[in-house]
Design an enzyme around this catalytic site. Structure first.
Site, mmCIF file in Angstrom:
data_model
loop_
_atom_site.group_PDB
_atom_site.id
_atom_site.type_symbol
_atom_site.label_atom_id
_atom_site.label_comp_id
_atom_site.label_asym_id
_atom_site.label_seq_id
_atom_site.Cartn_x
_atom_site.Cartn_y
_atom_site.Cartn_z
ATOM 1 N N ALA A 261 61.205 -31.975 -37.930
ATOM 2 C CA ALA A 261 60.712 -32.203 -36.499
ATOM 3 C C ALA A 261 61.829 -33.136 -35.804
ATOM 4 O O ALA A 261 61.853 -33.168 -34.691
ATOM 5 C CB ALA A 261 59.333 -32.820 -36.488
ATOM 6 N N PRO A 263 64.742 -34.602 -33.836
ATOM 7 C CA PRO A 263 64.413 -35.993 -33.293
ATOM 8 C C PRO A 263 63.050 -35.770 -32.381
ATOM 9 O O PRO A 263 62.545 -36.767 -31.771
ATOM 10 C CB PRO A 263 65.273 -36.526 -32.369
ATOM 11 C CG PRO A 263 65.966 -35.197 -32.030
ATOM 12 C CD PRO A 263 66.082 -34.070 -33.092
ATOM 13 N N LYS A 266 61.501 -30.270 -29.540
ATOM 14 C CA LYS A 266 60.713 -29.410 -29.827
ATOM 15 C C LYS A 266 59.427 -29.541 -30.107
ATOM 16 O O LYS A 266 58.323 -28.768 -29.940
ATOM 17 C CB LYS A 266 61.372 -28.367 -30.763
ATOM 18 C CG LYS A 266 62.787 -27.739 -30.271
ATOM 19 C CD LYS A 266 63.212 -26.913 -31.586
ATOM 20 C CE LYS A 266 64.558 -26.609 -31.336
ATOM 21 N NZ LYS A 266 65.558 -27.812 -31.245
ATOM 22 N N ASP A 329 63.193 -25.631 -37.874
ATOM 23 C CA ASP A 329 64.236 -26.031 -37.052
ATOM 24 C C ASP A 329 65.035 -26.739 -37.935
ATOM 25 O O ASP A 329 65.267 -27.815 -38.313
ATOM 26 C CB ASP A 329 63.927 -27.050 -35.739
ATOM 27 C CG ASP A 329 64.960 -27.166 -34.961
ATOM 28 O OD1 ASP A 329 66.239 -26.708 -34.959
ATOM 29 O OD2 ASP A 329 65.127 -28.305 -34.120
ATOM 30 N N CYS A 382 70.650 -24.685 -34.765
ATOM 31 C CA CYS A 382 71.678 -24.870 -33.553
ATOM 32 C C CYS A 382 72.971 -24.444 -34.065
ATOM 33 O O CYS A 382 73.922 -25.156 -34.359
ATOM 34 C CB CYS A 382 71.639 -26.332 -33.073
ATOM 35 S SG CYS A 382 72.465 -26.571 -31.527
#
Length: 454
Positions: A261, A263, A266, A329, A382
Site C-alpha cells: 500500500a 505510500p 491508491k 501495486d 510503475c
C-alpha cells in the site's frame, strides 16, 4: 539567508551522499530556507533538472575538464553539474551561473576547487547546447550510447523502453518518450470520490474522472483545506486504482486488500470507493515508515481500515480465499516515473530486475491464492519493463492455468475514463493497459486485471 542555489546544491549533495529522495527532501529544505515562491520554483527547477540530466552533464564536464567526472571531488562535481544545468538548460545569465557555482565549490573544497570550477564552466559557456550535444554524441561507442548521453538515460533503460514500445508496434515513439522523461510533469490533483470535488475553476484531466489541475496557486493549500480528501496524485495512479474498483459492479460486503500500500495514494481511492459501495478494505505495507504514510493518506476517509506491516507473501498465505478484490501495486524499478523521481534512473541497474521480478511474481501468486472464487486482482507496476509486466503475469498465469481468466484492462480503462485514452494492443495478445508519459502525460503505469474462476 539560504538562497535557491544553496537549497538546490544541498539537496543534490544529500541525494548523492546519502541516497536521499529529492521529492521528499526538497520541499522541506525550501520551507526551512523560507524561500519566496519565485525562489522556490528556481530551486525546484535547478534540483530536478540537474538530477534528470546528470548523465548528459557529466559527459559535458568530462570533455570540458579533460578528465573523468569520477576523478572529481563529489562536492565539486555537484557544483559543476548545477552550473552546467544553468548554462545549457535555463535562462540564467552565464556570469551568474558561473559565479554562484564557483562560490559553492569554494565553500565545499577551497580556493583550488573554485579555480577549477571557474575554468570548466567558462569552457562550457563558450558553446551552445546543440554544439555540446553533437560533441558528446561523437564520444559514444555505439548508437545507443549516443542516445544515452544526449537524452540522459542509461543504455539499459533505453533498450528496455525500446522493447516495451516495440511490443505495441510503436517503436518509433522512443525519442518522444525519452524527451518526455526530461520534462517536469504538471501537478495533477485527485478528488476522492464521494468525499470531495474539484475547485470549480479547476480543469478536468482528460482521463481520470477524479483528476483535475488547479487554476493557480500551490497544491498544499488545497490538500490542507480538504483534510486530505483532495490530493496530489498522478492520473495514471488514479486510473490504476479505479480499474480495480470499477471493472465490475461492487456488491455490498465485499472485502478488499491493498497488498503493497505505501505510500497510500491508491489506498485512499480504494478506501473512498469502499466507503461508497459498502465494502471493507485492508491495507498492508511491509515498511513501517511507508505504513505510516498510508495511515496519514487515508486519515480523511471515514472508513475503518486495518493497516498491517507484514511481508505481503506471508499475509496472503494466511488468508486464502479471503478477498474479493486485491491491488498488487508491486515494488518495481520505477522506470515509469523518471519525470517525477529524477534520480531513480541512476539508482537501478539491470541486475536489479531478476530479484524484483521474482518478488513481483511471488506477491501476485500470493494475491491470487488470497482471492475468493470470482475475485479480481489488479497487478500494477510503475514500470513498462516487459520482464516486470508481461513476463511476471505470464508466469503466474501459467502456474494457475485454468483457474485464472484475464479481464481486458484496456477496455476497463477506456470505459471508466472521461475520454478514452489511446491504449495500444500488446504483441502477446494480453489485455494489459500500458500508459506512457509521452502519449498520455502520465507515469508509465502498467495495469493487468486477472479474475479467479468461481
Amino acid at each position: 539567508m539560504t538562497g535557491a542555489r544553496e537549497v538546490a546544491y544541498e539537496t543534490l549533495r544529500a541525494v548523492h551522499e546519502s541516497d536521499a529522495y529529492s521529492n521528499l527532501l526538497l520541499p522541506a529544505a525550501i520551507q526551512r530556507a523560507g524561500l519566496s515562491s519565485g525562489d522556490a520554483a528556481l530551486a525546484t527547477e535547478l534540483t530536478y533538472g540537474t538530477l534528470r540530466r546528470r548523465g548528459t552533464y557529466d559527459a559535458v564536464i568530462g570533455i570540458a575538464a579533460d578528465r573523468s567526472p569520477a576523478s572529481i571531488d563529489p562536492a565539486v562535481l555537484d557544483a559543476l553539474r548545477l552550473g552546467v544545468h544553468q548554462l545549457l538548460a535555463t535562462r540564467v545569465a552565464s556570469h551568474a551561473a558561473v559565479n554562484e557555482s564557483v562560490t559553492l565549490a569554494r565553500r565545499a573544497a577551497g580556493r583550488g576547487a573554485a579555480g577549477f570550477t571557474n575554468a570548466v564552466l567558462r569552457r562550457v559557456s563558450r558553446d551552445t547546447p546543440g554544439e555540446w550535444a553533437d560533441r558528446i554524441a561523437q564520444t559514444a561507442r555505439s548508437d545507443d550510447e549516443a542516445i544515452a548521453l544526449t537524452t540522459s538515460h542509461p543504455v539499459w533503460v533505453i533498450r528496455a523502453f525500446r522493447r516495451a514500445l516495440a511490443a505495441e508496434g510503436r517503436g518509433d515513439e522512443l525519442e518522444a518518450l525519452l524527451t518526455a522523461d526530461n520534462v517536469a510533469p504538471r501537478v495533477t490533483m485527485a478528488a476522492l470520490p464521494g468525499l470531495a470535488a474539484p475547485d470549480p475553476a479547476a480543469r478536468q484531466t482528460p482521463f481520470s474522472p477524479l483528476g483535475f489541475r488547479l487554476a493557480g496557486g500551490a497544491p498544499d493549500g488545497a490538500v490542507a483545506e480538504s483534510h486530505g480528501r483532495v490530493r496530489v496524485q498522478d492520473e495514471g495512479s488514479q486510473l490504476a486504482a479505479l480499474a480495480l474498483t470499477r471493472a465490475t459492479p461492487v456488491s455490498a460486503g465485499e472485502r478488499w486488500l491493498d497488498l503493497c500500500a505505501g505510500p497510500g495514494g491508491k489506498t485512499a481511492i480504494l478506501a473512498a470507493e469502499a466507503l461508497a459501495h459498502g465494502a471493507r478494505l485492508d491495507a498492508n505495507e511491509v515498511s513501517p515508515t511507508r505504513a505510516g504514510l498510508v495511515r496519514r493518506s487515508i486519515a480523511g476517509v471515514p472508513l475503518a481500515v486495518e493497516v498491517t506491516e507484514r511481508d505481503g507473501r506471508d499475509l496472503t498465505a494466511e488468508r486464502a480465499g479471503a478477498y474479493d478484490r486485491i491491488l498488487v501495486d508491486a515494488p518495481c524499478t520505477g522506470l515509469g516515473a523518471l519525470r517525477r523521481r529524477p534520480e531513480a534512473r541512476w539508482r537501478k541497474a539491470p541486475g536489479d530486475v531478476p530479484e524484483l521480478t521474482a518478488l513481483q511474481g511471488q506477491l501476485l501468486a500470493g494475491a491470487v491464492d488470497a482471492l475468493a472464487p470470482g475475485g479480481l486482482v489488479a497487478y500494477v507496476t510503475c514500470s513498462p519493463h516487459l520482464a516486470e509486466t508481461a513476463g511476471v503475469v505470464a508466469e503466474v498465469r501459467q502456474r494457475f492455468g485454468a483457474e485464472l481468466d484475464e479481464v481486458d484492462a484496456r477496455e476497463v480503462v477506456r470505459r471508466i475514463a472521461v475520454s478514452p485514452p489511446d491504449l495500444a494492443e500488446q504483441s502477446d495478445g494480453s489485455g494489459r493497459a500500458q500508459l506512457w508519459p509521452h502519449r498520455h502525460n502520465t507515469d508509465a503505469m502498467s495495469i493487468t486485471l486477472l479474475r479467479r474462476r468461481g
